[in-house]
Structures are given as structure tokens and as C-alpha cells.
Design a protein around this motif. Structure first.
Motif, mmCIF file in Angstrom:
data_model
loop_
_atom_site.group_PDB
_atom_site.id
_atom_site.type_symbol
_atom_site.label_atom_id
_atom_site.label_comp_id
_atom_site.label_asym_id
_atom_site.label_seq_id
_atom_site.Cartn_x
_atom_site.Cartn_y
_atom_site.Cartn_z
ATOM 1 N N TRP A 1 35.484 73.127 50.776
ATOM 2 C CA TRP A 1 36.702 73.957 50.806
ATOM 3 C C TRP A 1 36.735 74.953 51.951
ATOM 4 C CZ3 TRP A 1 36.225 79.202 50.522
ATOM 5 C CH2 TRP A 1 35.008 79.699 50.043
ATOM 6 N N TRP B 1 45.053 63.208 45.785
ATOM 7 C CA TRP B 1 45.240 64.504 45.125
ATOM 8 C C TRP B 1 43.892 65.135 44.762
ATOM 9 C CZ3 TRP B 1 49.762 66.274 46.071
ATOM 10 C CH2 TRP B 1 50.872 65.426 46.109
ATOM 11 N N THR B 2 42.924 64.309 44.365
ATOM 12 C CA THR B 2 41.589 64.826 44.046
ATOM 13 C C THR B 2 40.948 65.445 45.284
ATOM 14 O OG1 THR B 2 41.271 63.174 42.308
ATOM 15 C CG2 THR B 2 39.296 64.218 43.209
ATOM 16 N N ARG C 1 42.402 68.827 45.992
ATOM 17 C CA ARG C 1 41.875 69.833 45.056
ATOM 18 C C ARG C 1 40.455 70.235 45.445
ATOM 19 N NH1 ARG C 1 44.796 66.720 41.239
ATOM 20 N NH2 ARG C 1 42.935 65.504 40.705
ATOM 21 N N LYS D 1 40.554 72.678 48.030
ATOM 22 C CA LYS D 1 41.267 73.885 47.579
ATOM 23 C C LYS D 1 42.476 74.169 48.468
ATOM 24 C CE LYS D 1 37.244 76.090 45.413
ATOM 25 N NZ LYS D 1 36.441 77.327 45.284
ATOM 26 N N SER E 1 45.887 75.162 49.595
ATOM 27 C CA SER E 1 46.813 76.118 48.972
ATOM 28 C C SER E 1 48.160 76.182 49.682
ATOM 29 C CB SER E 1 46.186 77.516 48.965
ATOM 30 O OG SER E 1 45.941 77.965 50.295
ATOM 31 N N SER F 1 49.496 68.198 40.121
ATOM 32 C CA SER F 1 48.309 67.919 40.935
ATOM 33 C C SER F 1 47.766 69.157 41.639
ATOM 34 C CB SER F 1 48.629 66.840 41.977
ATOM 35 O OG SER F 1 49.073 65.648 41.368
ATOM 36 N N LEU F 2 48.663 70.037 42.114
ATOM 37 C CA LEU F 2 48.236 71.237 42.849
ATOM 38 C C LEU F 2 48.923 72.472 42.279
ATOM 39 C CD1 LEU F 2 48.429 69.856 46.528
ATOM 40 C CD2 LEU F 2 46.401 70.039 45.089
#
Length: 432
Positions: free
Chosen positions: A41, A62-63, A66, A69, A71, A89-90
Motif C-alpha cells: 500500500w 478489486w482485491t 483493496r 488501499k 483511495s 468493492s471500495l
């Protein structure tokens, strides 16, 4: 890759932090170990993901977002179903830019992003529904609105006025300025607003002298400032501007301004009409000045406050004497973005060290700069960063000059080619 695994993961993450996005993605495909490191991240803190055709993205995609991170996203032409997938998903997104929304009900999904702080909406045409939904986003601190052709101005501004925690507002809508009283009511309801960006448009004639003066506003609205309080703006940006839209006294009531940006619609205008020179004389705390197009620099150079430490000149017309005048006004300048249209042709880069010896950062174009002038930059003893704006793929000649300059400065100066890191909230209006 056994040797790679012998180094601590923290070392690899630190090394990968120096790579471009393209290089990181290339390294990521080498092996599972590097894939894990690249997805750390900390390597994606400032990264914005551009999302188009959300229905085509896999669960693995999507994983990965995540894990990083992520944003900040830009969402283009998404349907309601795709917005629901994004929210699922987010859910922790803090920055969203919406472009060309084609499903009016999508605006209702925005309130599901409870951590949303920065929101940009551009090229969408649903005025009523937008106004009804943004009022629920009380946590938003940065809001940008651009090119909403069908949006009723009164409803939109009334909705914006209810976002009482706003610290930054970009309102680039319509072809004429916000009426004085409407602007006053909005500013009175936004007590925390620090940065304001307005598209001035094709106003004919001059706005009132007290356009930014709130002291004469009719009061009685809940949440407004008390009598005698002025706006706390510290940053003002005027786009698509032409004199005499704002009078010479317009900024007299904004002495707290620390940043002023003016992007004129045209260049090489009559110096006698220049209101900027008067504005600059009443801004005692100004530290950042950004000018695009407009008048010859000589029309306002002698009015720039000596408090200015950051100066941007883009597509402005300059004479050789103008650089000398600027040097006398702001000899302690620390940051310079220098991209003029020279009045008599030729380059002035070689004169930069003489007039601005304290520079820490310098942005310039390499095109038409003689080798000797480029090498003169070694005289900038405090220069920490040099950005070359027009050399994404540097030539052999430029690469050689850069290497020589770095050697002469003992590698204390970081020399980079244009990074084009765009704020996801910045609309096309701001690319003047």
C-alpha cells in the motif's frame, strides 16, 4: 528469485518507490514475490485509478485495489449497477471524480461512501438530482463542479452552500460570474472555505467593487458569519478572466490571500487596462502568484509584492528587461515555473541564476534553449529540483546535458522530466 527473497521486504518496497507506475507494473509481472512487494500500500498512496467500463473488471482486480488501499478514483460514464459494485468493492474511497455520468440515480450512491472528502463532478447534466443528493455529503471538504450544462445555477449553489465543512471549492460553471449577492450568501454559509476557484466567463462590464466584500451582505441566514467578519480565503483562482470584469478595488477586502492565480482568456492586451497591478499592491501576505496569458509582464512586474516566494508564468509575453524587473522585486524567490512566450524570441533561461539566485525548484521548457544557457543553471547553488516540461522522452543531446549538469552540481539537484501528476479533482478548465 531466491536471491531476491534473501533481502528484507522493506528494502524492496523502498527500492520500488523510486520506479514509475509502468516500471512497477513490469516488475510486478516477474514473480509472485515481487507481485506482493509491488502491491504494498505504501507504493500507491498518491495514486488515482481511472475506472471505465466497471463491469469488465474481475474480482481479482478489486482485491488488488483493496490491497493497495486505493483511495482515489476517476469514474467515467458508469451505470447505477456499476456504481453499486464500486461502493461494495471500495467503500473507503476518500476522493471521487465523476465524469459524464449517464445514470441520474448514480448520484444517490455517493452517500454510501462515508469517508468521502474530495468530490469532483464534471460534464454531467442532471441539475435537480445532483442538488438533492450532494446536500447529504456533509463530510466533504473539497468540491469541484464543472461543465454542468443543464444544472439550474440557483439549486446547485444552494446545495453547495449547505456543505458547511468545505475548505476548497472549484465552481467552473456557466459563461458568466456568479451574481454578487448569490456569491455572498454562499461564502457566508461556508465559514471554513480557504480556496476558491471561479470561472469568470464572458461578463460584459464590471462587477461591483464589493464583489468579495461580505460586510454589506443582507444577513439572517442560518450558519452565516457574524457582522464584521470577512471571508477567510487564503487562495483565489480566476479562470477565463478578462478586465474589466473585476474592478481595481475588487481584492482590497482580501488581505489574507496567500495565493493568487489568474488565467486570462487572451494575451498581449492593452497594459493600461491591467487591474492585476492594483490587486497585487493590496495583498501584503501573498506568497504564491500564478499568471497565464494576459498582459506583457512589464504591466504588473513592478507591483509584485516582495513576499512572493513562488511564481508561475505560463504563456505570458515578456521582454528581456522584464526578467530583470522581476528579479529586483522578488530576489528571494524559491520556486519558479517559467514558460513564457518571449516577445522577441530567443531564450532567457541563462539569466535565471543571476536574477533568482535563491531558487530551490525550477520548471522550464528545454526547446530552443542553447546548451550554454542550460549549463548556466549550475550557478543556482541552492537548486534542489529541476523539472523539464517538454521532454518526456529526452533526446541523446538533452540526456548528455543533464548528466553534465548533475556532475557539476555533485548530484545535489534532482533533474526530472515532466511528471504530469494531475490532481484528480482538477478539471480541464484548470489546464490553462
Amino acid at each position: 528469485m531466491m536471491g531476491a527473497a534473501q533481502l528484507p521486504s522493506e528494502v524492496w518496497v523502498h527500492v520500488f518507490g523510486f520506479l514509475s507506475t509502468a516500471d512497477k507494473l513490469s516488475i510486478r509481472s516477474c514473480c509472485k514475490y515481487f507481485k506482493t512487494m509491488v502491491d504494498h500500500w505504501s507504493l500507491w498512496k498518491e495514486y488515482t485509478v481511472f475506472l471505465k467500463k466497471l463491469c469488465a473488471y474481475t474480482a481479482e482486480f478489486w482485491t488488488t485495489l483493496r490491497l493497495r488501499k486505493i483511495s482515489s478514483v476517476i469514474v467515467q460514464r458508469a451505470h447505477l449497477k456499476e456504481w453499486k459494485r464500486l461502493a461494495l468493492s471500495l467503500p473507503n474511497l476518500t476522493t471521487i471524480a465523476v465524469e459524464g455520468c449517464i445514470d441520474v440515480k448514480a448520484f444517490e450512491i455517493l452517500k454510501q461512501f462515508q469517508h468521502l472528502k474530495r468530490l469532483s463532478i464534471r460534464r454531467c447534466g442532471y441539475g435537480h438530482e445532483l442538488a438533492d443528493n450532494i446536500v447529504h455529503l456533509q463530510q466533504v471538504t473539497h468540491f469541484s463542479l464543472c461543465d454542468m450544462h443543464c444544472a439550474p445555477r440557483t439549486e446547485i449553489i444552494n446545495a453547495i452552500s449547505k456543505l458547511s465543512h468545505l475548505t476548497s471549492l472549484f465552481y467552473h460553471e456557466g459563461n458568466c460570474p456568479i451574481p454578487r449577492q448569490t456569491l455572498h450568501i454562499m461564502l457566508n454559509r461556508l465559514p471554513h472555505l480557504k480556496h476558491l476557484s471561479l470561472k469568470m466567463g464572458t461578463q460584459h462590464g464590471s462587477l461591483p467593487d464589493d464583489y468579495f466584500n461580505l460586510s454589506k451582505t443582507i444577513r439572517g441566514f442560518q450558519g452565516e458569519r457574524q457582522d464584521g467578519q470577512q471571508t477567510g480565503l487564503t487562495s483565489l483562482e480566476l479562470l477565463d478572466y478578462m478586465d474589466p470584469t473585476l474592478p481595481e478595488e475588487a481584492l482590497k477586502c482580501l488581505p489574507s490571500l496567500r495565493s493568487l492565480s489568474v488565467a486570462y482568456r487572451d494575451r498581449d492586451m492593452q497594459p493600461s487596462r491591467c487591474h492585476l497591478k492594483t490587486w497585487l499592491r493590496v495583498l501584503p501576505q501573498l506568497a504564491d502568484l500564478n499568471i497565464a496569458k494576459g498582459y506583457l509582464v512589464s504591466a504588473y512586474a513592478h507591483s509584485i509584492p516582495d513576499t512572493v516566494t513562488s511564481l508561475t508564468l505560463r504563456q505570458v509575453m515578456m521582454q528581456p528587461k522584464d526578467l530583470k524587473a522581476l528579479g529586483k522585486r522578488v530576489p528571494g524567490l524559491l520556486h519558479l515555473h517559467f514558460d513564457p512566450c518571449n516577445y522577441n524570441g530567443g531564450s532567457s533561461v541563462g539569466e535565471i541564476p543571476r536574477h533568482f539566485p535563491q531558487l530551490r525548484t525550477f520548471k522550464m521548457r528545454y526547446y530552443d534553449v542553447p546548451d550554454r544557457e542550460f549549463s548556466n543553471l549550475v550557478q543556482l547553488k541552492y537548486l534542489e529540483r529541476l523539472e523539464i516540461l517538454d521532454a518526456k522522452e529526452p533526446s541523446v543531446r538533452l540526456t548528455d546535458l543533464v548528466q553534465k549538469l548533475q556532475a557539476l552540481t555533485n548530484y545535489r539537484t534532482q533533474i526530472v522530466h515532466s511528471q504530469n501528476h494531475k490532481d484528480p479533482l482538477a478539471c480541464h478548465c484548470a489546464h490553462y
